[in-house]
Design an enzyme around this catalytic site. Structure first.
Site, PDB file in Angstrom:
ATOM      1  N   ASP A  10     -64.425  12.531  33.064  1.00 19.04           N
ATOM      2  CA  ASP A  10     -64.036  11.328  32.095  1.00 19.04           C
ATOM      3  C   ASP A  10     -64.430   9.975  32.894  1.00 19.04           C
ATOM      4  O   ASP A  10     -64.838   9.723  33.895  1.00 19.04           O
ATOM      5  CB  ASP A  10     -62.458  11.276  31.843  1.00 19.04           C
ATOM      6  N   ASP A  12     -63.194   6.153  31.441  1.00 19.52           N
ATOM      7  CA  ASP A  12     -62.380   5.061  31.441  1.00 19.52           C
ATOM      8  C   ASP A  12     -61.048   5.578  32.357  1.00 19.52           C
ATOM      9  O   ASP A  12     -60.519   6.632  32.095  1.00 19.52           O
ATOM     10  CB  ASP A  12     -61.996   4.602  30.397  1.00 19.52           C
TER      11      ASP A  12
HETATM   12  C1  XBP Z   1     -61.031   5.999  26.799  1.00 16.01           C
HETATM   13  C2  XBP Z   1     -60.678   5.076  25.652  1.00 16.01           C
HETATM   14  C3  XBP Z   1     -61.842   4.133  25.068  1.00 16.01           C
HETATM   15  C4  XBP Z   1     -61.845   2.899  25.836  1.00 16.01           C
HETATM   16  C5  XBP Z   1     -62.455   2.093  24.582  1.00 16.01           C
HETATM   17  O1  XBP Z   1     -60.247   7.277  26.990  1.00 16.01           O
HETATM   18  O2  XBP Z   1     -59.785   5.196  25.107  1.00 16.01           O
HETATM   19  O3  XBP Z   1     -61.417   4.177  23.854  1.00 16.01           O
HETATM   20  O4  XBP Z   1     -60.685   2.318  25.726  1.00 16.01           O
HETATM   21  O5  XBP Z   1     -63.799   2.637  24.427  1.00 16.01           O
HETATM   22  P1  XBP Z   1     -60.858   8.219  27.897  1.00 16.01           P
HETATM   23  P2  XBP Z   1     -64.431   2.136  22.660  1.00 16.01           P
HETATM   24  O6  XBP Z   1     -60.749   7.911  29.418  1.00 16.01           O
HETATM   25  O7  XBP Z   1     -59.855   9.322  27.691  1.00 16.01           O
HETATM   26  O8  XBP Z   1     -62.151   8.647  27.429  1.00 16.01           O
HETATM   27  O9  XBP Z   1     -63.876   0.726  22.319  1.00 16.01           O
HETATM   28  O10 XBP Z   1     -65.749   2.192  23.069  1.00 16.01           O
HETATM   29  O11 XBP Z   1     -63.892   3.145  21.949  1.00 16.01           O
HETATM   30 MG    MG Z   2     -59.850   8.159  30.915  1.00 21.30          MG
END
Ligand code: XBP
Ligand code: MG
Length: 251
Positions: A10, A12
Site C-alpha cells: 500500500d 499512503d
Molecule cells: C489512501 C487513500 C487515498 C488518499 C487520497 O488509502 O485513501 O484516497 O487519501 O488519494 P490507501 P486521492 O492507503 O488504503 O490506499 O485523492 O488521489 O484519491
Molecule cells: Mg494506507
C-alpha cells in the site's frame, strides 16, 4: 514461506505518512482555490479517512457535513472531479517542495527484496500520479521501475476495503496469493488484502492505531531499523527488533 515471490505495498500511511501533512493540506488548498470555506482539520480528516479515495472522500464530506451544498452548475459529480484534479496538482507540488520521508525501514526492505530477487508491486487507492510523485521525491527518480506493477486509483471499479485492487495486481502478474505478502497500515487496507487471500503485515500510524487488525500476520509500530527498534503489537517476532525478509519467511 518457502515460495515467497512478491511483496505488495500500500502507499499512503504504509510507505510514507502522507495523509495529514500531504493529502489533507492539498485538499484544503483545492477548496480554497475554489472559493470554498471548507477546511479539513487533522481530527476531522481522521474521521474522513474512513472513506478511501479522494473523490469519494469529498463526496462523503458533502453528504455528511455540507448537505445543502449545491455545485455552481448543478453537477456535483463533475464539480468534485474538477476539485479533486486540482487537489492532485497541489499534492504533487507539495511533494516537490517538501519531501515527505519514507517510513522507517521501508527503503531497507525494498532494497533487500530486490537483492533477493523478489518482485515488488503497489496496490493503492490513491491517484497514480501521486505514487510517481512520492517515489520520485522520497526514494529515487528511477525507483518507479523497481515495481513490476502499480495498481492505483480508478483502475478498478471498487476501492478498498474491496479486494479489487489486490486481485487486479495478482491477476495482471499471474501471481498466486500464497506466493505474496501485502503491507498495509489501515483496517480498510487489511480487509482488502485479506479478501484477496494475502498474508498481511500491518505498520500502524497515528490515524490507524485504533483500527481492527484481526487476521493480520504481524501488527508493528513500523518496520523499524537496526538502530530504531519496532514495537510488535501482534505476531511472533521472536528476538527481532526490526522487520526484514527472514521474518517474512516465518509466515
Ligand atoms: C489512501 C487513500 C487515498 C488518499 C487520497 O488509502 O485513501 O484516497 O487519501 O488519494 P490507501 P486521492 O492507503 O488504503 O490506499 O485523492 O488521489 O484519491
Ligand atoms: Mg494506507
Amino acid at each position: 514461506m518457502s515460495n515467497l515471490r512478491a511483496l505488495i505495498f500500500d502507499v499512503d500511511g504504509t510507505l510514507a505518512d502522507t495523509e495529514r501533512d500531504g493529502h489533507r493540506v492539498a485538499f484544503n488548498q483545492a477548496f480554497a482555490d475554489a472559493g470554498l470555506a471548507w477546511n479539513w482539520s487533522p481530527d476531522l480528516y481522521g474521521k474522513l479517512l474512513e472513506v478511501t479515495g479522494g473523490k469519494e472522500r469529498i463526496q462523503h464530506y458533502v453528504n455528511t457535513y455540507e448537505p445543502t451544498f449545491e455545485a455552481p452548475d448543478g453537477d456535483l459529480k463533475k464539480f468534485v472531479a474538477t476539485l479533486h484534479a486540482n487537489k492532485t496538482e497541489h499534492y504533487k507540488k507539495l511533494l516537490k517542495d517538501a519531501v515527505i520521508p519514507l517510513r522507517p525501514g521501508v527503503k531497507r526492505l525494498l532494497l533487500a527484496a530486490r537483492e533477493q530477487g523478489l518482485r515488488l508491486a503497489i496496490a493503492t487507492t490513491t491517484t497514480p500520479a501521486n505514487v510517481t510523485a512520492l517515489l520520485e521525491s522520497s526514494l529515487s527518480p528511477e525507483s518507479l521501475s523497481w515495481f513490476d506493477i502499480i495498481g492505483a486509483g480508478d483502475i478498478v471499479p471498487k476501492k478498498k476495503p474491496a479486494s479489487d485492487i489486490y486481485q487486479y495486481v495478482l491477476e495482471q502478474m499471474d501471481w498466486k496469493p500464497e506466493e505474496c505478502v501485502a503491507f498495509e497500515d489501515s483496517g480498510q487496507g487489511l480487509k482488502s488484502s485479506l479478501g484477496a487471500g494475502l498474508k498481511t503485515v500491518i505498520t500502524l500510524n497515528d490515524y490507524t492505531r485504533s483500527h481492527d487488525f484481526t487476521g493480520a500476520a504481524f501488527v508493528l509500530s513500523s518496520f523499524g531499523e537496526p538502530d530504531q527498534p519496532f514495537e510488535a503489537i501482534a505476531g511472533d517476532v521472536g528476538n527481532a527488533t526490526y522487520f526484514d525478509l527472514p521474518l517474512i519467511q516465518t509466515l
